[in-house]
Design an enzyme around this catalytic site. Structure first.
Site, PDB file in Angstrom:
ATOM      1  N   GLU A 141       0.828  -1.211   0.000  1.00 33.85           N
ATOM      2  CA  GLU A 141       0.000   0.000   0.000  1.00 33.85           C
ATOM      3  C   GLU A 141       0.863   1.262   0.000  1.00 33.85           C
ATOM      4  O   GLU A 141       0.527   2.251  -0.669  1.00 33.85           O
ATOM      5  CB  GLU A 141      -0.932   0.012   1.221  1.00 33.85           C
ATOM      6  CG  GLU A 141      -1.861  -1.188   1.349  1.00 33.85           C
ATOM      7  CD  GLU A 141      -2.955  -1.228   0.289  1.00 33.85           C
ATOM      8  OE1 GLU A 141      -3.038  -0.310  -0.544  1.00 33.85           O
ATOM      9  OE2 GLU A 141      -3.730  -2.212   0.299  1.00 33.85           O
ATOM     10  N   ARG A 145       0.531   3.822  -3.280  1.00 36.97           N
ATOM     11  CA  ARG A 145      -0.142   5.097  -3.015  1.00 36.97           C
ATOM     12  C   ARG A 145       0.855   6.243  -2.830  1.00 36.97           C
ATOM     13  O   ARG A 145       0.802   7.248  -3.537  1.00 36.97           O
ATOM     14  CB  ARG A 145      -1.005   4.995  -1.758  1.00 36.97           C
ATOM     15  CG  ARG A 145      -2.169   4.058  -1.921  1.00 36.97           C
ATOM     16  CD  ARG A 145      -2.711   3.624  -0.569  1.00 36.97           C
ATOM     17  NE  ARG A 145      -3.549   2.460  -0.709  1.00 36.97           N
ATOM     18  CZ  ARG A 145      -4.871   2.487  -0.813  1.00 36.97           C
ATOM     19  NH1 ARG A 145      -5.505   3.631  -0.746  1.00 36.97           N
ATOM     20  NH2 ARG A 145      -5.552   1.382  -0.959  1.00 36.97           N
ATOM     21  N   ASP A 272      -3.962  -9.819  -8.405  1.00 33.94           N
ATOM     22  CA  ASP A 272      -4.299  -8.868  -9.471  1.00 33.94           C
ATOM     23  C   ASP A 272      -3.156  -8.076 -10.100  1.00 33.94           C
ATOM     24  O   ASP A 272      -2.718  -8.325 -11.233  1.00 33.94           O
ATOM     25  CB  ASP A 272      -5.422  -7.914  -8.987  1.00 33.94           C
ATOM     26  CG  ASP A 272      -5.217  -7.358  -7.573  1.00 33.94           C
ATOM     27  OD1 ASP A 272      -4.125  -7.523  -7.028  1.00 33.94           O
ATOM     28  OD2 ASP A 272      -6.168  -6.760  -7.024  1.00 33.94           O
ATOM     29  N   GLU A 453     -11.862  -0.265 -10.731  1.00 36.88           N
ATOM     30  CA  GLU A 453     -11.400  -1.210 -11.757  1.00 36.88           C
ATOM     31  C   GLU A 453     -12.244  -1.203 -13.026  1.00 36.88           C
ATOM     32  O   GLU A 453     -11.705  -1.299 -14.146  1.00 36.88           O
ATOM     33  CB  GLU A 453     -11.321  -2.635 -11.187  1.00 36.88           C
ATOM     34  CG  GLU A 453     -10.220  -2.832 -10.157  1.00 36.88           C
ATOM     35  CD  GLU A 453     -10.555  -2.283  -8.771  1.00 36.88           C
ATOM     36  OE1 GLU A 453     -11.752  -2.018  -8.514  1.00 36.88           O
ATOM     37  OE2 GLU A 453      -9.634  -2.107  -7.945  1.00 36.88           O
TER      38      GLU A 453
HETATM   39  C1  DMJ Z   1      -6.503   0.237  -5.183  1.00 30.98           C
HETATM   40  O1  DMJ Z   1      -5.798   0.566  -4.047  1.00 30.98           O
HETATM   41  C2  DMJ Z   1      -5.596  -0.334  -6.226  1.00 30.98           C
HETATM   42  O2  DMJ Z   1      -6.194  -0.246  -7.468  1.00 30.98           O
HETATM   43  C3  DMJ Z   1      -5.213  -1.763  -5.933  1.00 30.98           C
HETATM   44  O3  DMJ Z   1      -4.446  -2.335  -6.969  1.00 30.98           O
HETATM   45  C4  DMJ Z   1      -6.458  -2.580  -5.769  1.00 30.98           C
HETATM   46  N1  DMJ Z   1      -7.367  -2.036  -4.806  1.00 30.98           N
HETATM   47  C5  DMJ Z   1      -7.657  -0.631  -4.800  1.00 30.98           C
HETATM   48  C6  DMJ Z   1      -8.904  -0.218  -5.518  1.00 30.98           C
HETATM   49  O4  DMJ Z   1      -9.940  -1.064  -5.534  1.00 30.98           O
END
Ligand code: DMJ
Length: 561
Positions: A141, A145, A272, A453
């Protein structure tokens, strides 16, 4: 033409936005002209013309207005903490307490030309104290971010403070890689270097595969080889273990031995963005590393061969999980998180065209997959009375043997029959729009958490195919978000999406500002300000420029060797 080109003309045609992203940030430094390197300059910049584009310009302004509404609410009730709780007018610190909503939103402000908000944000960034003895930084995270946010802010504005902070943060995060295998741990204490992990020695695929873009960019801008070397090792590890599950990887890994601890195959949560970053690393490096391209081609073909299914009645194409590769039975679950996949495959189909190992049959198959998956992600919104898409649904499995629903088998049958222009699943389903009827799925997590997404994929599908239906659908989703998620003090997540009026929760995650509203804005904008062959978006939608590695970097890092 020289190395620099002047794009003042764009200013004239697109005053609300300022055209190229750098165009308004340069004046902050006192410059009157807009100067971009040739690499940054888009070849397809066109002035907005005609009523259709005027309509979209107005829509872009509407998205901007909602960004301001949401961000001002955050500033009023939650700044300088991480995220707004809009119903209780409170705040929550989910990500180190450094004001993640500010850092995540800076590049959106720059793109939207919001100078006042930007100036306040820079002041905040300058004051962030990155070394905090008691804080354990979550590696994934914090990387996507904060590090991604600093890097893209630097890319768009040239403000030194952003690269300074990015480098400081990179140094704080490096101890996360200090494991026997080099796999990063879940979190690291910024001061002591003390590591924390999941269940002793576990890390997840997404943590292994979602740091390449940020750390390579940092290596390129700082000249510090350690950033490159730490993450390149992880890419090589993924490459060397790709045979174990037909081009895919299990979700949990042992940080001591670098072995996969399970054979769960998924592109949803825990996995993902590890898939997403393979193609983006290839594009970020200006296609200089063919091995990365080959890994991506194998991975997408593995996804197509194993994870794409058709629903039994509506023939909706969806991506699901295989809880055990040894058994091979699909779960039927589709996560909102997995709806980045249509965009990822569309990006590959467009930018791998003509490359070795990617023939026209594959390009066609991937384009079908991207389209059908995009249709389904969208229809899970358009089916609901609220027009908002659920976080998780559970599809009915194919009657008899669930594996008979495997999409690729239906494609192969269709190639023999040739009944219809495209194979089943590609055209998508007719949306129910709140009417009762056959959905083929049950709600598993009936909530919309302001996630990006689906609109991210609509953005990429629109940019890569030019088909206006994707843009129209993004606008529909924007209107549904505005209708149901806007509250007195910001925007909020909602649940019970099959109601005309969903219930409100009390959360405005920073990704709403960083991703959802940015993609909605960029898809509406008549100009292509961040062309996808010149910029890659990290998984938190922070745009980073394509890197042309210098000779010494290629040599030192073995790029393309
Ligand atoms: C975001 O923090 C990012 O896109 C991450 O890869 C997946 N989850 C959240 C949004 O849903």
């Amino acid at each position: 033409m020289g190395v620099l080109v002047v794009l003042v003309v764009v200013f004239v045609f697109v005053p609300p936005v300022g055209g190229r992203v750098a165009s308004w940030s340069r004046p902050l430094h006192g410059s009157k002209e807009i100067q971009l390197s040739e690499d940054e300059a888009s070849s397809d910049l066109q002035p907005a013309v005609g009523p259709e584009e005027e309509l979209w310009s107005r829509r872009a302004e509407e998205v901007k207005a909602e960004f301001l509404y949401a961000y001002h609410a955050y500033e009023t009730f939650a700044f300088p903490r991480d995220e707004l709780r809009p119903l209780s007018k409170g705040a929550i610190d989910n990500y180190n307490g450094w004001g993640v909503s500010v850092v995540d939103a800076i590049d959106t402000m720059v793109l939207m030309g919001l100078k006042d908000e930007y100036q306040r944000a820079v002041r905040h960034v300058a004051g962030i104290e990155l070394r905090r003895a008691t804080t354990a930084l979550p590696f994934f995270e914090t990387t996507i971010r904060y590090l991604g946010g600093f890097l893209s802010a630097y890319a768009l504005t040239n403000e030194t403070i952003f690269i300074t902070k990015a480098d400081q943060l990179g140094q704080e995060l490096l101890p996360a890689f200090d494991t026997a295998s080099g796999l990063p741990v879940f979190s690291v204490n910024a001061t002591s270097g003390e590591q924390a992990n999941r269940n002793g020695q576990e890390t997840v695929l997404a943590e292994i595969g979602t740091c390449q873009l940020e750390f390579k960019q940092l290596a390129h801008w700082t000249g510090r080889a350690e950033y490159f070397e730490r993450v390149d090792k992880l890419s090589k590890l993924m490459q060397n273990t790709q045979d174990e599950h037909g081009g895919l990887w299990g979700t949990f890994w042992d940080t001591a031995t670098a072995k996969q601890k399970n054979d769960i195959l998924t592109v949803g949560g825990t996995a993902d963005s590890a898939y997403e970053y393979i193609i983006k690393s290839y594009l970020q490096g200006a296609k200089s590393d063919p091995a990365t391209r080959d890994v991506f081609i194998r991975a997408v073909n593995g996804i197509i061969e194993n994870l794409l299914y058709l629903s039994p009645t509506r023939h909706l194409l969806y991506v699901t999980d295989i809880p055990s590769a040894a058994v091979g039975r699909p779960s039927g679950k589709l996560e909102h998180l997995s709806c980045f996949l249509p965009g990822m495959i569309a990006l590959g189909a467009k930018y791998l065209k003509g490359e070795p190992g990617f023939d026209s049959d594959m390009e066609e198959l991937w384009s079908w997959a991207a389209q059908g998956l995009g249709e389904t992600c969208w229809v899970t919104y358009a089916d609901q009375a609220s027009g908002l898409g659920p976080d998780e649904v559970l599809f009915q499995l194919w009657p008899g043997n669930p594996k008979d629903g495997l999409w690729i088998s239906h494609v192969r049958d269709w190639k023999v029959r040739r009944d219809g222009e495209t194979p089943p699943g590609v055209k998508g389903g007719v949306p129910l729009r709140g009417a009762s009827g056959q959905t083929d799925y049950a709600m598993k997590l009936n909530a919309y958490q302001l996630r990006p997404e689906t609109v991210e994929s609509l953005f990429v599908l629109y940019k890569t195919t030019g088909d206006p239906k994707w843009r129209d659908r993004a606008w529909e989703i924007f209107e549904a978000i505005r209708r149901h998620c806007k509250v007195e003090n910001g925007y909020t997540s909602v649940y019970s999406l099959d109601r005309e009026e969903p219930f409100k929760s009390d959360a405005m995650p920073s990704w709403f500002l960083a991703e959802t509203l940015k993609y909605l804005y960029l898809i509406a904008l008549p100009q292509d300000v961040l062309p996808l062959d010149k910029w890659v978006f990290n998984t938190e939608a922070h745009p980073l420029p394509v890197i042309h590695w210098r000779d010494w970097e290629r040599e030192r890092y073995g790029i393309g060797a």
